[in-house]
Write a protein that holds these residues in place. Structure first.
Motif, PDB file in Angstrom:
ATOM      1  N   ILE A  64       0.866  -1.187   0.000  1.00 26.56           N
ATOM      2  CA  ILE A  64       0.000   0.000   0.000  1.00 26.56           C
ATOM      3  C   ILE A  64       0.898   1.230   0.000  1.00 26.56           C
ATOM      4  O   ILE A  64       1.809   1.321   0.822  1.00 26.56           O
ATOM      5  CB  ILE A  64      -0.911   0.048   1.251  1.00 26.56           C
ATOM      6  N   ASN A  65       0.656   2.184  -0.896  1.00 28.42           N
ATOM      7  CA  ASN A  65       1.490   3.378  -0.859  1.00 28.42           C
ATOM      8  C   ASN A  65       1.038   4.305   0.275  1.00 28.42           C
ATOM      9  O   ASN A  65      -0.049   4.174   0.830  1.00 28.42           O
ATOM     10  CB  ASN A  65       1.529   4.100  -2.216  1.00 28.42           C
ATOM     11  N   GLY A  66       1.906   5.239   0.632  1.00 25.68           N
ATOM     12  CA  GLY A  66       1.643   6.088   1.777  1.00 25.68           C
ATOM     13  C   GLY A  66       0.411   6.955   1.651  1.00 25.68           C
ATOM     14  O   GLY A  66      -0.273   7.223   2.637  1.00 25.68           O
ATOM     15  N   VAL A  67       0.122   7.395   0.436  1.00 24.10           N
ATOM     16  CA  VAL A  67      -1.049   8.249   0.215  1.00 24.10           C
ATOM     17  C   VAL A  67      -2.336   7.494   0.520  1.00 24.10           C
ATOM     18  O   VAL A  67      -3.236   7.996   1.195  1.00 24.10           O
ATOM     19  CB  VAL A  67      -1.054   8.783  -1.231  1.00 24.10           C
ATOM     20  N   GLU A  68      -2.421   6.252   0.037  1.00 25.74           N
ATOM     21  CA  GLU A  68      -3.611   5.434   0.312  1.00 25.74           C
ATOM     22  C   GLU A  68      -3.675   5.051   1.782  1.00 25.74           C
ATOM     23  O   GLU A  68      -4.756   5.027   2.389  1.00 25.74           O
ATOM     24  CB  GLU A  68      -3.606   4.172  -0.558  1.00 25.74           C
ATOM     25  N   ALA A  69      -2.528   4.751   2.368  1.00 26.64           N
ATOM     26  CA  ALA A  69      -2.483   4.363   3.780  1.00 26.64           C
ATOM     27  C   ALA A  69      -2.949   5.506   4.680  1.00 26.64           C
ATOM     28  O   ALA A  69      -3.575   5.269   5.727  1.00 26.64           O
ATOM     29  CB  ALA A  69      -1.073   3.947   4.167  1.00 26.64           C
ATOM     30  N   THR A  70      -2.662   6.730   4.272  1.00 22.98           N
ATOM     31  CA  THR A  70      -3.081   7.893   5.062  1.00 22.98           C
ATOM     32  C   THR A  70      -4.581   7.881   5.309  1.00 22.98           C
ATOM     33  O   THR A  70      -5.058   8.158   6.410  1.00 22.98           O
ATOM     34  CB  THR A  70      -2.678   9.198   4.341  1.00 22.98           C
ATOM     35  N   LYS A  71      -5.333   7.537   4.271  1.00 26.38           N
ATOM     36  CA  LYS A  71      -6.792   7.498   4.376  1.00 26.38           C
ATOM     37  C   LYS A  71      -7.246   6.534   5.478  1.00 26.38           C
ATOM     38  O   LYS A  71      -8.192   6.807   6.218  1.00 26.38           O
ATOM     39  CB  LYS A  71      -7.404   7.090   3.029  1.00 26.38           C
ATOM     40  N   GLU A  72      -6.554   5.403   5.588  1.00 27.78           N
ATOM     41  CA  GLU A  72      -6.899   4.405   6.607  1.00 27.78           C
ATOM     42  C   GLU A  72      -6.407   4.835   7.985  1.00 27.78           C
ATOM     43  O   GLU A  72      -7.117   4.705   8.980  1.00 27.78           O
ATOM     44  CB  GLU A  72      -6.277   3.050   6.246  1.00 27.78           C
ATOM     45  N   LEU A  73      -5.198   5.354   8.044  1.00 29.82           N
ATOM     46  CA  LEU A  73      -4.590   5.691   9.326  1.00 29.82           C
ATOM     47  C   LEU A  73      -5.321   6.819  10.045  1.00 29.82           C
ATOM     48  O   LEU A  73      -5.414   6.818  11.269  1.00 29.82           O
ATOM     49  CB  LEU A  73      -3.119   6.060   9.121  1.00 29.82           C
ATOM     50  N   VAL A  74      -5.850   7.787   9.302  1.00 34.86           N
ATOM     51  CA  VAL A  74      -6.517   8.919   9.954  1.00 34.86           C
ATOM     52  C   VAL A  74      -7.902   8.559  10.487  1.00 34.86           C
ATOM     53  O   VAL A  74      -8.534   9.370  11.160  1.00 34.86           O
ATOM     54  CB  VAL A  74      -6.631  10.149   9.015  1.00 34.86           C
ATOM     55  N   LYS A  75      -8.367   7.345  10.196  1.00 32.93           N
ATOM     56  CA  LYS A  75      -9.635   6.908  10.778  1.00 32.93           C
ATOM     57  C   LYS A  75      -9.523   6.836  12.292  1.00 32.93           C
ATOM     58  O   LYS A  75     -10.514   6.954  13.003  1.00 32.93           O
ATOM     59  CB  LYS A  75     -10.051   5.545  10.197  1.00 32.93           C
ATOM     60  N   ASN A  76      -8.295   6.621  12.765  1.00 27.33           N
ATOM     61  CA  ASN A  76      -8.026   6.741  14.195  1.00 27.33           C
ATOM     62  C   ASN A  76      -7.794   8.224  14.459  1.00 27.33           C
ATOM     63  O   ASN A  76      -6.750   8.767  14.120  1.00 27.33           O
ATOM     64  CB  ASN A  76      -6.785   5.932  14.580  1.00 27.33           C
ATOM     65  N   LYS A  85      -2.025  11.283  13.798  1.00 29.59           N
ATOM     66  CA  LYS A  85      -1.808  12.270  12.746  1.00 29.59           C
ATOM     67  C   LYS A  85      -0.667  11.817  11.844  1.00 29.59           C
ATOM     68  O   LYS A  85       0.270  11.168  12.307  1.00 29.59           O
ATOM     69  CB  LYS A  85      -1.504  13.639  13.369  1.00 29.59           C
ATOM     70  N   ILE A  86      -0.760  12.175  10.589  1.00 31.70           N
ATOM     71  CA  ILE A  86       0.188  11.689   9.589  1.00 31.70           C
ATOM     72  C   ILE A  86       1.059  12.814   9.057  1.00 31.70           C
ATOM     73  O   ILE A  86       0.559  13.873   8.673  1.00 31.70           O
ATOM     74  CB  ILE A  86      -0.554  11.047   8.395  1.00 31.70           C
ATOM     75  N   ILE A  87       2.364  12.555   9.024  1.00 33.43           N
ATOM     76  CA  ILE A  87       3.294  13.429   8.314  1.00 33.43           C
ATOM     77  C   ILE A  87       3.929  12.596   7.210  1.00 33.43           C
ATOM     78  O   ILE A  87       4.581  11.589   7.483  1.00 33.43           O
ATOM     79  CB  ILE A  87       4.409  13.973   9.231  1.00 33.43           C
ATOM     80  N   ILE A  88       3.688  12.979   5.974  1.00 36.73           N
ATOM     81  CA  ILE A  88       4.325  12.291   4.847  1.00 36.73           C
ATOM     82  C   ILE A  88       5.739  12.838   4.701  1.00 36.73           C
ATOM     83  O   ILE A  88       5.942  14.054   4.620  1.00 36.73           O
ATOM     84  CB  ILE A  88       3.512  12.491   3.561  1.00 36.73           C
ATOM     85  N   LEU A  89       6.711  11.935   4.730  1.00 37.81           N
ATOM     86  CA  LEU A  89       8.119  12.304   4.583  1.00 37.81           C
ATOM     87  C   LEU A  89       8.680  11.493   3.421  1.00 37.81           C
ATOM     88  O   LEU A  89       8.826  10.276   3.509  1.00 37.81           O
ATOM     89  CB  LEU A  89       8.891  11.997   5.869  1.00 37.81           C
ATOM     90  N   THR A  90       8.972  12.161   2.329  1.00 38.92           N
ATOM     91  CA  THR A  90       9.293  11.436   1.105  1.00 38.92           C
ATOM     92  C   THR A  90      10.288  12.194   0.235  1.00 38.92           C
ATOM     93  O   THR A  90      10.554  13.380   0.475  1.00 38.92           O
ATOM     94  CB  THR A  90       7.995  11.165   0.313  1.00 38.92           C
ATOM     95  N   ILE A 141      -2.860  15.320   1.096  1.00 38.00           N
ATOM     96  CA  ILE A 141      -3.602  16.321   1.865  1.00 38.00           C
ATOM     97  C   ILE A 141      -5.091  15.995   1.879  1.00 38.00           C
ATOM     98  O   ILE A 141      -5.758  16.066   2.917  1.00 38.00           O
ATOM     99  CB  ILE A 141      -3.354  17.725   1.288  1.00 38.00           C
ATOM    100  N   LYS A 142      -5.608  15.620   0.717  1.00 39.53           N
ATOM    101  CA  LYS A 142      -7.030  15.268   0.629  1.00 39.53           C
ATOM    102  C   LYS A 142      -7.364  14.104   1.550  1.00 39.53           C
ATOM    103  O   LYS A 142      -8.440  14.058   2.150  1.00 39.53           O
ATOM    104  CB  LYS A 142      -7.380  14.909  -0.821  1.00 39.53           C
ATOM    105  N   ASN A 143      -6.440  13.166   1.691  1.00 35.17           N
ATOM    106  CA  ASN A 143      -6.685  11.989   2.522  1.00 35.17           C
ATOM    107  C   ASN A 143      -6.447  12.242   4.006  1.00 35.17           C
ATOM    108  O   ASN A 143      -6.653  11.356   4.823  1.00 35.17           O
ATOM    109  CB  ASN A 143      -5.824  10.810   2.052  1.00 35.17           C
ATOM    110  N   GLY A 144      -6.001  13.454   4.346  1.00 40.09           N
ATOM    111  CA  GLY A 144      -5.923  13.814   5.752  1.00 40.09           C
ATOM    112  C   GLY A 144      -4.551  13.973   6.354  1.00 40.09           C
ATOM    113  O   GLY A 144      -4.420  14.086   7.578  1.00 40.09           O
ATOM    114  N   ALA A 145      -3.495  14.008   5.546  1.00 38.34           N
ATOM    115  CA  ALA A 145      -2.153  14.202   6.097  1.00 38.34           C
ATOM    116  C   ALA A 145      -2.044  15.586   6.739  1.00 38.34           C
ATOM    117  O   ALA A 145      -2.510  16.571   6.182  1.00 38.34           O
ATOM    118  CB  ALA A 145      -1.097  14.052   5.006  1.00 38.34           C
ATOM    119  N   SER A 146      -1.439  15.643   7.907  1.00 33.92           N
ATOM    120  CA  SER A 146      -1.258  16.915   8.612  1.00 33.92           C
ATOM    121  C   SER A 146       0.047  17.594   8.238  1.00 33.92           C
ATOM    122  O   SER A 146       0.292  18.733   8.620  1.00 33.92           O
ATOM    123  CB  SER A 146      -1.289  16.684  10.128  1.00 33.92           C
TER     124      SER A 146
END
Length: 206
Positions: free
Chosen positions: A60-72, A76-81, A93-98
């Motif tokens: 699963i790529n990080g962008v898709e995973a963000t959508k699942e992880l923010v359900k908790n 909070k998610i910081i994408i570092l890439t 951002i749309k999927n909820g990354a902070s």
């Protein structure tokens, strides 16, 4: 103490980040994962405040995973890439990354960003902000008649990166009232996260 999870398929990156971040006495590195599926499992069985998440990974790529992880809601998610493609940024951002940072970000700035996000703020590297500006040049005016004056003030404050507590202090209202206004804004705009509110306000639309 900020409980943090590092997710990257590069072992060297994972271990380097772990060593650097553990030097700060406000951060506890709870675990590291080499893919996002494992990260989702870890977050479901542990209290994780921040997930530091790469984009391109197996399963699963990080962008898709963000959508699942923010359900908790507590996580909070910081994408570092290393990847600054417009699509990744917008979808993250749309999927909820902070936050969205590049791996070229100095360690001290990564640490500061983690603390800022933990405090309820949103953090984007200067390169990412420029990308957002470039990719969303065509501004669509917000229909101000849709919102109350107070809601517009809340949206402006969110776009400035202020936390609920900071917004409450700035507008002399309670944090609970701020949350109620944010819920109303989300309902009116059909958005899902405060990050989307910020981009909606800055650029006129998400």
């Amino acid at each position: 103490m900020i409980r943090l999870l590092i997710v990257d398929d590069d072992a060297l990156i994972r271990e380097s980040l772990k060593i650097i971040l553990k030097m700060d006495n406000e951060i506890e590195v709870v675990d590291t994962c080499d893919n996002a599926l494992k990260a989702i499992e870890v977050c479901s069985s542990n209290e994780i405040d921040i997930v530091l998440l790469d984009v391109r990974m197996p399963i699963i790529n990080g962008v898709e995973a963000t959508k699942e992880l923010v359900k908790n809601k507590k996580t909070k998610i910081i994408i570092l890439t290393t990847f600054d493609e417009d699509e990744y940024i917008r979808e993250g951002i749309k999927n909820g990354a902070s936050g969205y940072l590049l791996k070229s970000t100095p360690p001290k700035d990564i640490i500061q960003s983690i603390k800022m996000v933990a405090a309820g703020n949103h953090v984007y590297g200067s390169e990412i902000i420029e990308k957002l500006k470039d990719s969303l040049e065509k501004k669509i005016s917000i229909n101000k008649e849709l919102f109350t004056e107070r809601e517009l003030q809340i949206m402006e404050a969110i776009s400035e990166g202020l936390s609920n507590k900071e917004i409450a202090a700035k507008l002399f209202i309670s944090e609970g009232t701020v949350k109620n206004y944010i819920s109303s804004i989300l309902d009116k705009t059909d958005l899902s996260h405060r990050t989307q509110i910020a981009i909606y306000y800055i650029k006129g639309s998400i």
